[in-house]
Design an enzyme around this catalytic site. Structure first.
Site, PDB file in Angstrom:
ATOM      1  N   CYS A  83       0.842  -1.205   0.000  1.00 14.13           N
ATOM      2  CA  CYS A  83       0.000   0.000   0.000  1.00 14.13           C
ATOM      3  C   CYS A  83       0.876   1.254   0.000  1.00 14.13           C
ATOM      4  CB  CYS A  83      -0.987  -0.052   1.169  1.00 14.13           C
ATOM      5  SG  CYS A  83      -2.258   1.209   1.048  1.00 14.13           S
ATOM      6  N   TYR A  84       0.903   2.016   1.087  1.00 16.04           N
ATOM      7  CA  TYR A  84       1.796   3.175   1.150  1.00 16.04           C
ATOM      8  C   TYR A  84       3.243   2.754   0.866  1.00 16.04           C
ATOM      9  CZ  TYR A  84       4.387   7.097   3.158  1.00 16.04           C
ATOM     10  OH  TYR A  84       5.237   8.139   3.347  1.00 16.04           O
ATOM     11  N   LYS A 374       0.007 -10.057  21.570  1.00 18.11           N
ATOM     12  CA  LYS A 374      -1.055 -10.513  22.467  1.00 18.11           C
ATOM     13  C   LYS A 374      -1.510 -11.954  22.166  1.00 18.11           C
ATOM     14  CE  LYS A 374      -4.115  -9.024  25.519  1.00 18.11           C
ATOM     15  NZ  LYS A 374      -3.760  -8.149  26.620  1.00 18.11           N
TER      16      LYS A 374
END
Ligand code: XMP
Length: 589
Positions: A83-84, A374
C-alpha cells in the site's frame, strides 16, 4: 530483557496498526519478524533475509510523511512494499504517484499474472482488500505490472531481477482471500526464510532468560488480572519457584463485580498466598467523586496508581538489592514506532512510573513478554496450562469502570434532532489522529442493520456529533428522558457493576461473548425522577483495538438483555451503540 531471536524479516513501520498486523501474519507463518522505525539505516537491516515496508495513513506527498533509507534497495535484499509502502518504493526508485480523485476502499478483484513468483499458487482472479486514495501512476525503471483491478492499473508490481515487489492491496487482512499464500511466497520462495518461530516452544528459553536476569534476586510484580501480567508472572513462578516470586494486586474500587475474588482465586491456584491484595478504593474514589471530564478522570487514576505503587515499593524495600521487578509489557508497548496507539501509551505510563523507571535504569526489571504479541501471549498461556476461560477474557481498560460511568454536571433536556434526540452528554471519538469530544445522537428506532447504516450516514452528515445510539427499551418515551447531575458515586458505580455483570452472564450463556472482541457496558445519567440512569451496550469486533466495528446483538437476545437491565434499580432505558471506530472510540471516555 532483550527480544529473543534476530528477526529474519524487518517490517518498516509507516503507520502503527498496519505494520503490527503484517509482523503478526509473518510470525503466524513461522518466521520471526520485528518492527523497526521506517527510517532505520539500511546497514542495520543487512542481516535480515527480507524487508517489508508497511502501509500507513499518510500520502507520500505529505511533507512529514514517513520514508525509508533508499539504500535498502541496494542491499540485494528482497523488499515488499504494501500500500503506502508500494507508493513510497515507486517514488524513491524513479516512478510517480498520483493523488486519487476518489479512494478505492473495500473488496476488489485482482487480475494477476500467472507467472509472477509472488502470486504463485493463487487463482488468476482473486478477492483482495483495498484501502487507498493515492496510486502509482508511472512505474520505476525495471518494474512491470503483475496484477490490476478494474480501477487500479498497478495493484501488484515487480522487478524480479532485483527482487523488489509492491502491492497496492493488503495481503495481511483476512478479506484478501489468498493473502497468506502471497506472504508465504514472499517469505519462503523469494527471501528463502526458514521456519524459526513458534511461541509455544519458547517457554523453556524464556524461563532460562528469567533465571539469568534474576541471578540470585527475587521477582516482584504488580498484577492486574489481565492476560499479559498473569502469563509473565506464571513464567517467573516456573522459572524461579514460589519462594522467589511475589505480587500485589491493587483494588482501585473501579473493578467489575467479583474481579478481586477472581484474581485472588486465579493466583491462589498457581501458588497459594504469593499475591496479596492492596485495598486502595478510597485513594481513587474520593478524588473522582465530582469529576466529569474524561482526561481529568484518567489523570487522577494514573496519579493514584503512581502513588500506590511507589508506596508499596518503599514499604516492601523493593529498592534494596534483593529484588527485581517483573512486568507483563508486550511487544507493541516496547518498540519505538510511528504509530499513536493510545492504549499502548497509557500502558507505557503505568509501566514506567518514576520508581519503576529508577529500577529500569539500574537494570532491575524483567519483562519476559517483551517480544510477543497478544495472541502469542495467549498461546504461551495455553502452553503454561492457564485456564482457557481466563485466556479468552476480553480486554479491560486500566482505569476500569470510571471511564464507563459517564457523569453529568447539571440537569438538561434532550433536544429534538431529525429522527432522534441530541443527548447533552459528550463522549470521546477519533478522527484521523485527532480526538473529538461531542454529544451523542439517540435514535428512536429499535437497532437493526438498516438503522446501523443510517447511523453511519448521520455521523458523516452531522458535524456536531461523533456517536449514534438506538433505543432498545425505556420506561418512558425517549423525548421525556432527561440528563441529570450524576457523579462517580458508589451508588452509580454499583449500578453499573450490576448491569455489567448481568450482560457478561447473558453473553456468556448465549455464546455471544465469543462473537465479539470486547463488550463494554456504559452508564449514562439519562433517565427520569427516581430512575436516573440508562445503560448503553457497546459490543465491538476488532483485531487490536485500533479500529473496531460495532456488532449488532440479535433481536431476541437484545430484548432479553434489556429486560434484565430494566429490572435493576435506577435504570430507565437501554440503548445500543451503533458507532464504528473511527469515528467513535471503543470506550466512551
Ligand atoms: P479506545 O477507547 O481508545 O480503546 O477505542 C481501545 C482499546 O484500549 C482499551 N483502553 C485502555 N486500556 N488503559 C488500558 O489498559 C487505558 O487507559 C485504556 N483506554 C482504553 C480499550 O478498552 C480498548 O480495548
Amino acid at each position: 530483557m532483550e527480544t529473543g531471536a534476530t528477526p529474519q524479516v524487518a517490517v518498516l513501520d509507516a503507520g502503527g496498526q498496519y505494520c503490527h498486523l503484517i509482523a503478526r501474519k509473518v510470525r503466524e507463518l513461522g518466521v520471526y519478524a520485528g518492527v523497526f522505525a521506517s527510517e532505520t539505516p539500511a546497514g542495520n537491516l543487512a542481516a535480515c533475509r527480507g524487508v517489508i515496508i508497511s502501509g500507513g495513513p499518510a500520502s507520500v506527498y505529505d511533507p512529514d510523511s514517513p520514508t525509508v533509507d533508499p539504500a535498502i534497495f541496494r542491499l540485494d535484499l528482497p523488499v515488499l512494499g504494501i500500500c503506502y509502502g508500494q507508493q513510497l518504493m515507486a517514488r524513491l526508485l524513479g516512478g510517480t504517484v498520483e493523488r486519487g480523485e476518489k479512494g478505492e476502499y473495500g473488496l476488489a478483484t485482482l487480475n494477476g499474472s500467472r507467472t509472477a513468483a509472488l502470486l504463485a499458487g493463487t487463482p488468476p482472479e482473486q478477492q483482495i482488500w483495498m484501502s487507498h486514495r493515492d496510486t502509482v501512476a508511472v512505474l520505476p525503471p525495471g518494474f512491470e505490472a503483475i496484477g490490476n483491478t478494474a480501477v487500479c492499473r498497478f495493484a501488484a508490481i515487480a522487478d524480479p531481477s532485483r527482487r523488489l515487489f509492491g502491492l497496492q492491496f493488503h495481503p495481511e487482512v483476512v478479506h484478501t482471500t489468498h493473502g497468506r499464500r502471497i506472504l508465504s511466497n514472499f517469505l519462503f520462495d523469494v527471501c528463502g526464510c526458514s521456519r524459526d518461530w513458534d511461541p509455544s516452544h519458547q517457554v523453556p528459553l524464556l524461563e532460562e532468560r528469567i533465571r539469568q536476569a534474576a541471578g540470585d534476586r527475587n521477582v516482584f510484580f504488580f498484577v492486574s488480572g489481565g492476560v499479559d501480567s498473569t502469563v509473565a508472572f506464571t513464567l517467573c513462578l516456573r522459572a524461579l519457584g514460589p519462594e522467589r516470586v511475589r505480587g500485589v494486586y491493587v483494588d482501585t474500587g473501579l473493578m467489575r463485580e467479583g474481579e478481586t475474588e477472581f484474581v485472588t482465586r486465579l493466583f491462589d491456584s498457581l501458588a497459594p498466598g504469593i499475591v496479596s491484595v492492596e485495598r486502595a478504593q478510597r485513594r481513587f474514589l474520593d478524588p473522582l467523586a465530582c469529576v466529569c471530564d474524561p482526561e481529568q478522570k484518567r489523570a487522577i487514576i494514573g496519579e493514584g496508581f503512581v502513588r500506590v505503587q511507589e508506596s508499596i515499593i518503599e514499604r516492601r524495600h523493593l529498592l534494596d538489592g534483593h529484588w527485581i521487578l517483573g512486568q507483563g509489557t508486550i511487544y507493541p508497548d516496547t518498540i519505538e514506532s510511528g504509530g499513536t496507539q493510545k492504549a499502548a501509551v497509557i500502558k507505557t505510563h503505568h509501566n514506567r512510573v518514576p520508581g519503576i523507571q529508577r529500577l529500569m535504569e539500574a537494570n532491575r526489571v524483567v519483562e519476559p513478554l517483551a517480544s510477543f504479541y497478544k495472541d502469542e501471549v495467549r498461546e504461551l498461556g495455553r502452553g503454561l496450562e492457564l485456564p482457557e476461560e481466563f485466556l479468552e477474557r476480553h480486554p479491560f481498560p486500566g482505569p476500569g469502570l470510571a471511564i464507563r460511568c459517564l457523569c453529568g454536571s447539571r440537569s438538561r433536556k434532550l433536544e429534538p434532532a431529525g429522527e432522534g434526540f441530541l443527548v447533552p452528554v459528550q463522549s470521546v471519538g477519533v478522527q484521523g489522529d485527532s480526538r473529538t469530544y461531542a454529544p451523542v445522537l439517540a435514535l428512536d428506532s429499535f437497532p437493526s442493520q438498516a438503522v446501523q447504516e443510517r447511523a453511519a450516514e448521520l455521523i458523516n452528515r452531522l458535524p456536531r456529533i461523533n456517536r449514534v445510539i438506538a433505543r432498545v427499551e425505556s420506561a418512558l418515551p425517549l423525548g421525556s428522558l432527561e440528563v441529570s447531575r450524576g457523579g462517580l458515586s458508589p451508588e452509580r458505580l454499583e449500578r453499573l457493576r450490576r448491569a455489567d455483570a448481568l450482560i457478561r452472564r447473558i453473553s456468556h450463556e448465549s455464546g455471544f461473548d465469543k462473537q465479539v472482541w470486547q463488550f463494554p457496558v456504559i452508564l449514562l445519567p439519562l433517565g427520569s425522577e427516581g430512575c436516573p440512569d440508562s445503560v448503553v451496550l457497546r459490543p465491538v469486533h476488532s483485531v487490536d483495538g485500533m479500529t473496531a466495528q460495532s456488532v449488532l446483538v440479535e433481536d431476541t437476545l437484545l430484548r432479553r438483555m434489556a429486560d434484565g437491565l430494566l429490572g435493576i434499580e435506577g435504570i430507565a432505558g437501554v440503548f445500543h451503540d451503533l458507532t464504528h471506530k473511527p469515528p467513535g472510540t471503543i470506550e466512551w471516555e
